[in-house]
Design a protein around this motif. Structure first.
Motif, PDB file in Angstrom:
ATOM      1  N   GLY A 272       0.692  -1.098  -0.030  1.00  0.00           N
ATOM      2  CA  GLY A 272       0.070  -0.104   0.012  1.00  0.00           C
ATOM      3  C   GLY A 272       0.930   1.315   0.000  1.00  0.00           C
ATOM      4  O   GLY A 272       0.538   2.441   0.667  1.00  0.00           O
ATOM      5  N   VAL A 273       2.327   1.098  -0.604  1.00  0.00           N
ATOM      6  CA  VAL A 273       2.826   2.306  -0.688  1.00  0.00           C
ATOM      7  C   VAL A 273       2.628   3.129  -1.925  1.00  0.00           C
ATOM      8  O   VAL A 273       2.950   2.385  -3.092  1.00  0.00           O
ATOM      9  CB  VAL A 273       4.468   2.038  -0.339  1.00  0.00           C
ATOM     10  N   ARG A 274       2.436   4.414  -1.847  1.00  0.00           N
ATOM     11  CA  ARG A 274       2.177   5.276  -2.875  1.00  0.00           C
ATOM     12  C   ARG A 274       3.413   6.184  -3.314  1.00  0.00           C
ATOM     13  O   ARG A 274       3.304   7.031  -4.059  1.00  0.00           O
ATOM     14  CB  ARG A 274       1.023   5.961  -2.800  1.00  0.00           C
ATOM     15  N   ARG A 275       4.419   6.276  -2.568  1.00  0.00           N
ATOM     16  CA  ARG A 275       5.688   7.210  -2.812  1.00  0.00           C
ATOM     17  C   ARG A 275       6.810   6.300  -2.072  1.00  0.00           C
ATOM     18  O   ARG A 275       6.618   5.422  -1.693  1.00  0.00           O
ATOM     19  CB  ARG A 275       5.330   8.409  -2.136  1.00  0.00           C
ATOM     20  N   GLN A 276       7.895   6.911  -2.105  1.00  0.00           N
ATOM     21  CA  GLN A 276       9.132   6.340  -1.696  1.00  0.00           C
ATOM     22  C   GLN A 276       8.913   6.207  -0.056  1.00  0.00           C
ATOM     23  O   GLN A 276       8.605   7.059   0.547  1.00  0.00           O
ATOM     24  CB  GLN A 276      10.588   7.000  -1.927  1.00  0.00           C
ATOM     25  N   TRP A 277       9.298   4.890   0.405  1.00  0.00           N
ATOM     26  CA  TRP A 277       9.199   4.921   1.865  1.00  0.00           C
ATOM     27  C   TRP A 277      10.512   5.512   2.562  1.00  0.00           C
ATOM     28  O   TRP A 277      11.463   4.635   2.797  1.00  0.00           O
ATOM     29  CB  TRP A 277       9.142   3.451   2.294  1.00  0.00           C
ATOM     30  N   LEU A 278      10.406   6.698   2.767  1.00  0.00           N
ATOM     31  CA  LEU A 278      11.804   7.349   3.107  1.00  0.00           C
ATOM     32  C   LEU A 278      10.860   8.497   4.218  1.00  0.00           C
ATOM     33  O   LEU A 278      10.276   9.294   3.840  1.00  0.00           O
ATOM     34  CB  LEU A 278      12.355   8.108   2.027  1.00  0.00           C
ATOM     35  N   HIS A 279      11.702   8.594   5.400  1.00  0.00           N
ATOM     36  CA  HIS A 279      11.001   9.320   6.449  1.00  0.00           C
ATOM     37  C   HIS A 279      12.349  10.273   7.079  1.00  0.00           C
ATOM     38  O   HIS A 279      13.269   9.592   7.780  1.00  0.00           O
ATOM     39  CB  HIS A 279      10.184   8.945   7.418  1.00  0.00           C
ATOM     40  N   ALA A 280      12.335  11.707   7.215  1.00  0.00           N
ATOM     41  CA  ALA A 280      13.423  12.420   7.986  1.00  0.00           C
ATOM     42  C   ALA A 280      12.972  12.248   9.451  1.00  0.00           C
ATOM     43  O   ALA A 280      12.223  12.831   9.927  1.00  0.00           O
ATOM     44  CB  ALA A 280      13.337  13.724   7.506  1.00  0.00           C
ATOM     45  N   MET A 281      13.832  11.330  10.171  1.00  0.00           N
ATOM     46  CA  MET A 281      13.236  10.978  11.583  1.00  0.00           C
ATOM     47  C   MET A 281      13.727  11.762  12.740  1.00  0.00           C
ATOM     48  O   MET A 281      13.024  12.111  13.297  1.00  0.00           O
ATOM     49  CB  MET A 281      13.889   9.377  11.506  1.00  0.00           C
ATOM     50  N   ARG A 282      15.284  12.172  12.396  1.00  0.00           N
ATOM     51  CA  ARG A 282      15.769  12.950  13.730  1.00  0.00           C
ATOM     52  C   ARG A 282      16.456  13.976  12.980  1.00  0.00           C
ATOM     53  O   ARG A 282      17.016  14.020  11.976  1.00  0.00           O
ATOM     54  CB  ARG A 282      16.498  11.984  14.456  1.00  0.00           C
ATOM     55  N   LEU A 283      16.603  15.245  13.843  1.00  0.00           N
ATOM     56  CA  LEU A 283      17.276  16.291  13.429  1.00  0.00           C
ATOM     57  C   LEU A 283      18.105  16.941  14.634  1.00  0.00           C
ATOM     58  O   LEU A 283      17.182  17.210  15.457  1.00  0.00           O
ATOM     59  CB  LEU A 283      16.490  17.274  12.753  1.00  0.00           C
ATOM     60  N   GLY A 284      19.459  16.864  14.622  1.00  0.00           N
ATOM     61  CA  GLY A 284      19.951  17.560  15.601  1.00  0.00           C
ATOM     62  C   GLY A 284      20.960  18.585  15.313  1.00  0.00           C
ATOM     63  O   GLY A 284      21.773  18.341  14.121  1.00  0.00           O
ATOM     64  N   PHE A 285      21.086  19.608  15.981  1.00  0.00           N
ATOM     65  CA  PHE A 285      22.224  21.019  15.673  1.00  0.00           C
ATOM     66  C   PHE A 285      22.436  21.759  16.873  1.00  0.00           C
ATOM     67  O   PHE A 285      21.590  21.610  17.743  1.00  0.00           O
ATOM     68  CB  PHE A 285      21.811  21.659  14.594  1.00  0.00           C
ATOM     69  N   GLU A 286      23.429  22.385  16.724  1.00  0.00           N
ATOM     70  CA  GLU A 286      23.328  23.484  17.963  1.00  0.00           C
ATOM     71  C   GLU A 286      22.564  24.859  17.531  1.00  0.00           C
ATOM     72  O   GLU A 286      22.396  25.184  16.462  1.00  0.00           O
ATOM     73  CB  GLU A 286      24.919  24.040  17.663  1.00  0.00           C
ATOM     74  N   HIS A 287      21.705  24.981  18.659  1.00  0.00           N
ATOM     75  CA  HIS A 287      20.809  26.191  18.350  1.00  0.00           C
ATOM     76  C   HIS A 287      21.674  27.327  17.797  1.00  0.00           C
ATOM     77  O   HIS A 287      22.731  27.824  18.404  1.00  0.00           O
ATOM     78  CB  HIS A 287      20.368  26.399  19.586  1.00  0.00           C
ATOM     79  N   PRO A 288      21.055  28.045  16.823  1.00  0.00           N
ATOM     80  CA  PRO A 288      21.813  29.068  16.204  1.00  0.00           C
ATOM     81  C   PRO A 288      22.098  30.326  16.889  1.00  0.00           C
ATOM     82  O   PRO A 288      23.303  30.957  16.631  1.00  0.00           O
ATOM     83  CB  PRO A 288      20.979  29.287  14.919  1.00  0.00           C
ATOM     84  N   THR A 289      21.375  30.641  17.920  1.00  0.00           N
ATOM     85  CA  THR A 289      21.745  31.824  18.823  1.00  0.00           C
ATOM     86  C   THR A 289      22.072  31.314  20.118  1.00  0.00           C
ATOM     87  O   THR A 289      22.588  32.046  20.892  1.00  0.00           O
ATOM     88  CB  THR A 289      20.545  32.896  18.832  1.00  0.00           C
ATOM     89  N   ARG A 290      21.417  30.213  20.979  1.00  0.00           N
ATOM     90  CA  ARG A 290      21.540  30.093  22.285  1.00  0.00           C
ATOM     91  C   ARG A 290      22.850  29.057  22.418  1.00  0.00           C
ATOM     92  O   ARG A 290      23.145  29.079  23.589  1.00  0.00           O
ATOM     93  CB  ARG A 290      20.118  29.505  22.716  1.00  0.00           C
ATOM     94  N   GLY A 291      23.198  28.539  21.394  1.00  0.00           N
ATOM     95  CA  GLY A 291      24.564  27.859  21.456  1.00  0.00           C
ATOM     96  C   GLY A 291      24.495  26.252  22.086  1.00  0.00           C
ATOM     97  O   GLY A 291      25.228  25.676  21.965  1.00  0.00           O
TER      98      GLY A 291
END
Length: 314
Positions: A272-291
Motif C-alpha cells: 500500500g505504498v504510494r511514494r518512496q518509503w523515506l522519512h526524515a526521522m531525527r534532526l540535531g544541531f547547535e541552536h543558532p543563537t543560544r548555543g
C-alpha cells in the motif's frame, strides 16, 4: 559568446569536442543543464542553429561547425501565499527557529510548475514570520526535503539564525537521520556509500552516481530485516538532491515505492505504498543563537507505519 538584451540568453560557440557526434537535443541538455524534453522544445521553437541554419532535435553535431543557442529567460518563480497545509505539525518554535514535521505531497517553497502545497504557505497561514535573507520565494529555507519525503525540517525565523544554520548545513555539522524501507537485504548490513552524484545523463529529472559529480556520503545501518525488504537507519554527511534514493538504487536496494529509481511496483502495491518509503526521522544541531544542542524526533506517518505493520505480520 554574446547576449541579446531582452531576447533571452543568446550564445554562440564552436561545437565543443565533448559533444561532437551527439544528437543535438542530448548535447544541448548536457551543455546547459536542461532536460532532454526542454532541450527539444528549445530546438523546435527555432532557438538553435548550426552554421546559421535550422536543425532538428535528432541531427548530429559535427566538429568545426558554429553552434548558436538562445535560452529563453526563466519564468519568474511564484511567491509564497498564506494557505493552510493539512497534516503539517509544528514540532518546536522559538524566536529564531521553527521545526516542522512535513507531510507527504508538500514541497519546501514555491517553484515553477508546482501547484501543490508548500511549507512556506503553511507557516504564513499560521502567522509565523521567517527570515527574509535569500530569494523571496525561499525565505527562511536552509535545507529541503523532496515532495514525497516526509519528516523534519528546520526553518530560520531570524536573520542571525538563517546565517548560522546555512553555514552549519554547508559545513556538515547538522545530524540528519532518516529511516528508509529498502528492497532486499543490503550486504553488509551496515556500511557507507561514498559516491559522487550529478544529474542523470538521460536528462529526465533523475540524479545518478556520476564520475566527476558532487561528493556525496551516506551511512546506513539495518534495523530490521523482513522477507522482501529491510528497514534502514541512514545518516547523511552531505545533502545532495535525491541522495538517499540515488545511493540506495546504486546498491541495487531502492527505497520501496520509489519507481523513479527502479523499485518493484508489485511490492509497493502489496504494502500500500504510494511514494518512496523515506522519512526524515531525527534532526540535531547547535541552536543558532543560544548555543546549546537541540534534537528533534518524528514518528512514522500512517502510510509508512501501515507498510511496516504488514511486513512484520508476514
Amino acid at each position: 559568446m554574446s547576449t541579446q538584451a531582452g531576447a533571452g540568453d543568446h550564445r554562440g560557440m564552436p561545437v565543443p569536442d565533448g559533444v561532437e557526434g551527439e544528437r543535438i537535443d542530448a548535447a544541448i541538455a548536457r551543455m546547459f543543464g536542461l532536460s532532454r524534453t526542454r532541450a527539444a522544445e528549445i530546438i523546435s521553437e527555432g532557438n538553435v542553429a548550426v552554421d546559421g541554419g535550422s536543425v532538428g532535435k535528432s541531427d548530429r553535431l559535427e566538429a568545426g561547425t558554429w553552434l548558436e543557442v538562445t535560452l529563453p529567460p526563466p519564468p519568474e518563480p511564484p511567491s509564497a501565499r498564506a494557505e493552510p497545509v493539512p497534516g503539517m505539525g509544528i514540532v518546536h518554535e522559538d524566536a529564531d527557529i521553527v521545526v516542522v514535521d512535513k507531510p507527504v505531497g508538500v514541497v519546501a517553497h514555491p517553484t515553477v510548475g508546482w501547484t501543490g502545497p508548500t511549507v512556506l504557505q503553511g507557516l504564513l497561514a499560521s502567522g509565523i514570520e521567517l527570515a527574509t535573507s535569500g530569494a523571496a520565494e525561499r525565505q527562511g529555507i536552509v535545507h529541503r526535503l523532496d515532495a514525497n519525503t516526509s519528516g523534519l525540517m528546520v526553518l530560520a525565523k531570524s536573520e542571525a539564525a538563517y546565517s548560522v544554520l546555512k553555514r552549519a548545513f554547508k559545513e556538515r555539522v547538522v545530524d540528519k537521520v532518516y529511516h528508509s524501507l529498502v528492497q532486499g537485504h543490503p550486504d553488509p548490513l551496515r556500511g557507507t556509500v561514498d559516491a559522487p552524484i550529478d544529474r542523470h545523463p538521460a536528462g529526465d529529472g533523475r540524479w545518478a552516481v556520476v564520475a566527476g559529480g558532487r561528493p556525496s556520503v551516506t551511512h546506513y545501518e539495518t534495523l530490521e530485516a523482513f522477507r522482501a525488504a529491510s528497514l534502514l537507519e541512514i545518516k547523511l554527511e552531505t545533502g545532495r538532491t535525491h541522495q538517499i534514493r540515488v545511493h540506495m538504487a546504486a546498491l541495487r536496494h531502492p527505497c520501496v515505492g520509489d519507481h523513479l529509481y527502479g523499485a518493484d511496483p508489485a511490492l509497493a502495491e502489496r504494502l500500500g505504498v504510494r511514494r518512496q518509503w523515506l522519512h526524515a526521522m531525527r534532526l540535531g544541531f547547535e541552536h543558532p543563537t543560544r548555543g546549546h544542542r537541540v534534537e528533534f524526533e518524528s514518528t512514522y506517518p500512517d502510510d509508512l507505519a501501515a507498510a511496516l505493520h504488514l511486513l512484520r505480520e508476514d
